[in-house]
Write a protein that holds these residues in place. Structure first.
Motif, PDB file in Angstrom:
ATOM      1  N   GLU A  51      30.191  20.702  29.712  1.00  0.00           N
ATOM      2  CA  GLU A  51      29.956  19.264  29.787  1.00  0.00           C
ATOM      3  C   GLU A  51      30.089  18.816  31.229  1.00  0.00           C
ATOM      4  O   GLU A  51      30.840  19.414  32.001  1.00  0.00           O
ATOM      5  N   ILE A  52      29.384  17.745  31.562  1.00  0.00           N
ATOM      6  CA  ILE A  52      29.547  17.151  32.887  1.00  0.00           C
ATOM      7  C   ILE A  52      29.518  15.642  32.768  1.00  0.00           C
ATOM      8  O   ILE A  52      28.749  15.080  31.983  1.00  0.00           O
ATOM      9  N   ASN A  53      30.398  14.997  33.490  1.00  0.00           N
ATOM     10  CA  ASN A  53      30.393  13.548  33.670  1.00  0.00           C
ATOM     11  C   ASN A  53      30.082  13.302  35.134  1.00  0.00           C
ATOM     12  O   ASN A  53      30.881  13.629  36.011  1.00  0.00           O
ATOM     13  N   LEU A  54      28.915  12.754  35.386  1.00  0.00           N
ATOM     14  CA  LEU A  54      28.462  12.507  36.752  1.00  0.00           C
ATOM     15  C   LEU A  54      28.496  11.017  37.002  1.00  0.00           C
ATOM     16  O   LEU A  54      27.886  10.239  36.254  1.00  0.00           O
ATOM     17  N   HIS A  55      29.226  10.608  38.020  1.00  0.00           N
ATOM     18  CA  HIS A  55      29.363   9.192  38.356  1.00  0.00           C
ATOM     19  C   HIS A  55      28.505   8.918  39.578  1.00  0.00           C
ATOM     20  O   HIS A  55      28.827   9.332  40.683  1.00  0.00           O
ATOM     21  N   LEU A  56      27.382   8.236  39.354  1.00  0.00           N
ATOM     22  CA  LEU A  56      26.496   7.816  40.435  1.00  0.00           C
ATOM     23  C   LEU A  56      26.768   6.357  40.751  1.00  0.00           C
ATOM     24  O   LEU A  56      27.443   5.667  39.985  1.00  0.00           O
ATOM     25  N   SER A  57      26.234   5.891  41.860  1.00  0.00           N
ATOM     26  CA  SER A  57      26.407   4.470  42.159  1.00  0.00           C
ATOM     27  C   SER A  57      25.516   3.679  41.210  1.00  0.00           C
ATOM     28  O   SER A  57      24.299   3.759  41.256  1.00  0.00           O
ATOM     29  N   GLY A  58      26.138   2.983  40.274  1.00  0.00           N
ATOM     30  CA  GLY A  58      25.398   2.171  39.334  1.00  0.00           C
ATOM     31  C   GLY A  58      25.230   2.778  37.954  1.00  0.00           C
ATOM     32  O   GLY A  58      24.761   2.103  37.053  1.00  0.00           O
ATOM     33  N   LYS A  59      25.608   4.031  37.745  1.00  0.00           N
ATOM     34  CA  LYS A  59      25.402   4.650  36.436  1.00  0.00           C
ATOM     35  C   LYS A  59      26.323   5.854  36.271  1.00  0.00           C
ATOM     36  O   LYS A  59      26.585   6.576  37.213  1.00  0.00           O
ATOM     37  N   ASP A  60      26.787   6.045  35.046  1.00  0.00           N
ATOM     38  CA  ASP A  60      27.530   7.244  34.675  1.00  0.00           C
ATOM     39  C   ASP A  60      26.659   8.059  33.729  1.00  0.00           C
ATOM     40  O   ASP A  60      26.097   7.513  32.781  1.00  0.00           O
ATOM     41  N   ILE A  61      26.550   9.349  33.989  1.00  0.00           N
ATOM     42  CA  ILE A  61      25.732  10.228  33.151  1.00  0.00           C
ATOM     43  C   ILE A  61      26.654  11.261  32.516  1.00  0.00           C
ATOM     44  O   ILE A  61      27.436  11.910  33.208  1.00  0.00           O
ATOM     45  N   HIS A  62      26.552  11.405  31.202  1.00  0.00           N
ATOM     46  CA  HIS A  62      27.312  12.413  30.467  1.00  0.00           C
ATOM     47  C   HIS A  62      26.323  13.338  29.768  1.00  0.00           C
ATOM     48  O   HIS A  62      25.480  12.892  28.994  1.00  0.00           O
ATOM     49  N   ILE A  63      26.430  14.638  30.062  1.00  0.00           N
ATOM     50  CA  ILE A  63      25.552  15.643  29.470  1.00  0.00           C
ATOM     51  C   ILE A  63      26.437  16.770  28.947  1.00  0.00           C
ATOM     52  O   ILE A  63      27.423  17.140  29.583  1.00  0.00           O
ATOM     53  N   ASP A  64      26.068  17.327  27.785  1.00  0.00           N
ATOM     54  CA  ASP A  64      26.765  18.511  27.293  1.00  0.00           C
ATOM     55  C   ASP A  64      25.754  19.477  26.703  1.00  0.00           C
ATOM     56  O   ASP A  64      24.654  19.094  26.319  1.00  0.00           O
ATOM     57  N   CYS A  65      26.138  20.741  26.675  1.00  0.00           N
ATOM     58  CA  CYS A  65      25.256  21.788  26.164  1.00  0.00           C
ATOM     59  C   CYS A  65      26.130  22.886  25.553  1.00  0.00           C
ATOM     60  O   CYS A  65      27.184  23.238  26.094  1.00  0.00           O
ATOM     61  N   VAL A  66      25.682  23.434  24.407  1.00  0.00           N
ATOM     62  CA  VAL A  66      26.416  24.468  23.687  1.00  0.00           C
ATOM     63  C   VAL A  66      25.528  25.692  23.574  1.00  0.00           C
ATOM     64  O   VAL A  66      24.343  25.584  23.256  1.00  0.00           O
ATOM     65  N   ASP A  67      26.109  26.877  23.842  1.00  0.00           N
ATOM     66  CA  ASP A  67      25.368  28.132  23.733  1.00  0.00           C
ATOM     67  C   ASP A  67      26.367  29.255  23.451  1.00  0.00           C
ATOM     68  O   ASP A  67      27.581  29.048  23.511  1.00  0.00           O
ATOM     69  N   ASN A  68      25.851  30.437  23.144  1.00  0.00           N
ATOM     70  CA  ASN A  68      26.730  31.583  22.886  1.00  0.00           C
ATOM     71  C   ASN A  68      27.274  32.187  24.173  1.00  0.00           C
ATOM     72  O   ASN A  68      28.288  32.887  24.142  1.00  0.00           O
ATOM     73  N   ASP A  69      26.610  31.954  25.295  1.00  0.00           N
ATOM     74  CA  ASP A  69      27.032  32.478  26.589  1.00  0.00           C
ATOM     75  C   ASP A  69      27.337  31.299  27.511  1.00  0.00           C
ATOM     76  O   ASP A  69      26.585  30.321  27.550  1.00  0.00           O
ATOM     77  N   MET A  70      28.427  31.366  28.244  1.00  0.00           N
ATOM     78  CA  MET A  70      28.826  30.259  29.106  1.00  0.00           C
ATOM     79  C   MET A  70      27.826  30.038  30.233  1.00  0.00           C
ATOM     80  O   MET A  70      27.493  28.902  30.571  1.00  0.00           O
ATOM     81  N   TYR A  71      27.293  31.109  30.810  1.00  0.00           N
ATOM     82  CA  TYR A  71      26.338  30.964  31.901  1.00  0.00           C
ATOM     83  C   TYR A  71      25.029  30.352  31.402  1.00  0.00           C
ATOM     84  O   TYR A  71      24.399  29.551  32.095  1.00  0.00           O
ATOM     85  N   ALA A  72      24.612  30.694  30.191  1.00  0.00           N
ATOM     86  CA  ALA A  72      23.423  30.076  29.600  1.00  0.00           C
ATOM     87  C   ALA A  72      23.676  28.597  29.323  1.00  0.00           C
ATOM     88  O   ALA A  72      22.777  27.756  29.491  1.00  0.00           O
ATOM     89  N   ALA A  73      24.894  28.252  28.905  1.00  0.00           N
ATOM     90  CA  ALA A  73      25.249  26.855  28.677  1.00  0.00           C
ATOM     91  C   ALA A  73      25.214  26.066  29.989  1.00  0.00           C
ATOM     92  O   ALA A  73      24.765  24.921  30.018  1.00  0.00           O
ATOM     93  N   ILE A  74      25.655  26.685  31.081  1.00  0.00           N
ATOM     94  CA  ILE A  74      25.622  26.026  32.390  1.00  0.00           C
ATOM     95  C   ILE A  74      24.179  25.813  32.829  1.00  0.00           C
ATOM     96  O   ILE A  74      23.823  24.751  33.350  1.00  0.00           O
ATOM     97  N   ASP A  75      23.320  26.819  32.608  1.00  0.00           N
ATOM     98  CA  ASP A  75      21.905  26.671  32.957  1.00  0.00           C
ATOM     99  C   ASP A  75      21.266  25.525  32.184  1.00  0.00           C
ATOM    100  O   ASP A  75      20.547  24.695  32.749  1.00  0.00           O
ATOM    101  N   CYS A  76      21.522  25.480  30.897  1.00  0.00           N
ATOM    102  CA  CYS A  76      20.996  24.408  30.044  1.00  0.00           C
ATOM    103  C   CYS A  76      21.519  23.051  30.510  1.00  0.00           C
ATOM    104  O   CYS A  76      20.768  22.069  30.585  1.00  0.00           O
ATOM    105  N   LEU A  77      22.791  22.995  30.845  1.00  0.00           N
ATOM    106  CA  LEU A  77      23.426  21.763  31.309  1.00  0.00           C
ATOM    107  C   LEU A  77      22.770  21.254  32.585  1.00  0.00           C
ATOM    108  O   LEU A  77      22.458  20.069  32.707  1.00  0.00           O
TER     109      LEU A  77
END
Length: 110
Positions: A51-77
């Motif tokens: 998961e990532i919470n990205l705080h930009l000026s004017g907006k917060d973005i929350h994205i998450d991704c689930v996979d069987n491999d952590m590196y694949a989940a990071i790529d998807c994220l």
């Protein structure tokens, strides 16, 4: 940019940090006003979640991704985050420009 890594039921290794930082460089090309980011890695039985919470000026973005491999989940994220940041930047800029009025001289012939 303040960057924080959090691991839930998982130790965050330097390899995970380096891999994520390399992927975040792609995002920083699109978003120049990143204030802070929090990346959370967790293990849910067999599945790995990033998961990532990205705080930009004017907006917060929350994205998450689930996979069987952590590196694949990071790529998807990072793919999802890249699309979200580009979408935010396109919405932020005005989509229409003010039209210019061109005055043509009209000659009457009699």
């Amino acid at each position: 940019m303040n960057l924080k890594f959090v691991g839930q039921n998982l130790d965050v290794t330097p390899a995970l940090k380096d891999y994520t930082l390399n992927k975040l460089e792609r995002i920083s090309r699109h978003a120049d006003q990143v204030i802070s980011a929090t990346v959370t890695f967790s293990v849910l039985k067999v599945q790995k979640k990033a998961e990532i919470n990205l705080h930009l000026s004017g907006k917060d973005i929350h994205i998450d991704c689930v996979d069987n491999d952590m590196y694949a989940a990071i790529d998807c994220l990072m793919d999802k985050l890249d699309r979200a940041v580009i979408k935010y930047k396109e919405k932020k800029q005005p989509s229409r420009e003010t039209p210019e009025i061109v005055a043509d001289t009209i000659k009457k012939t009699d």
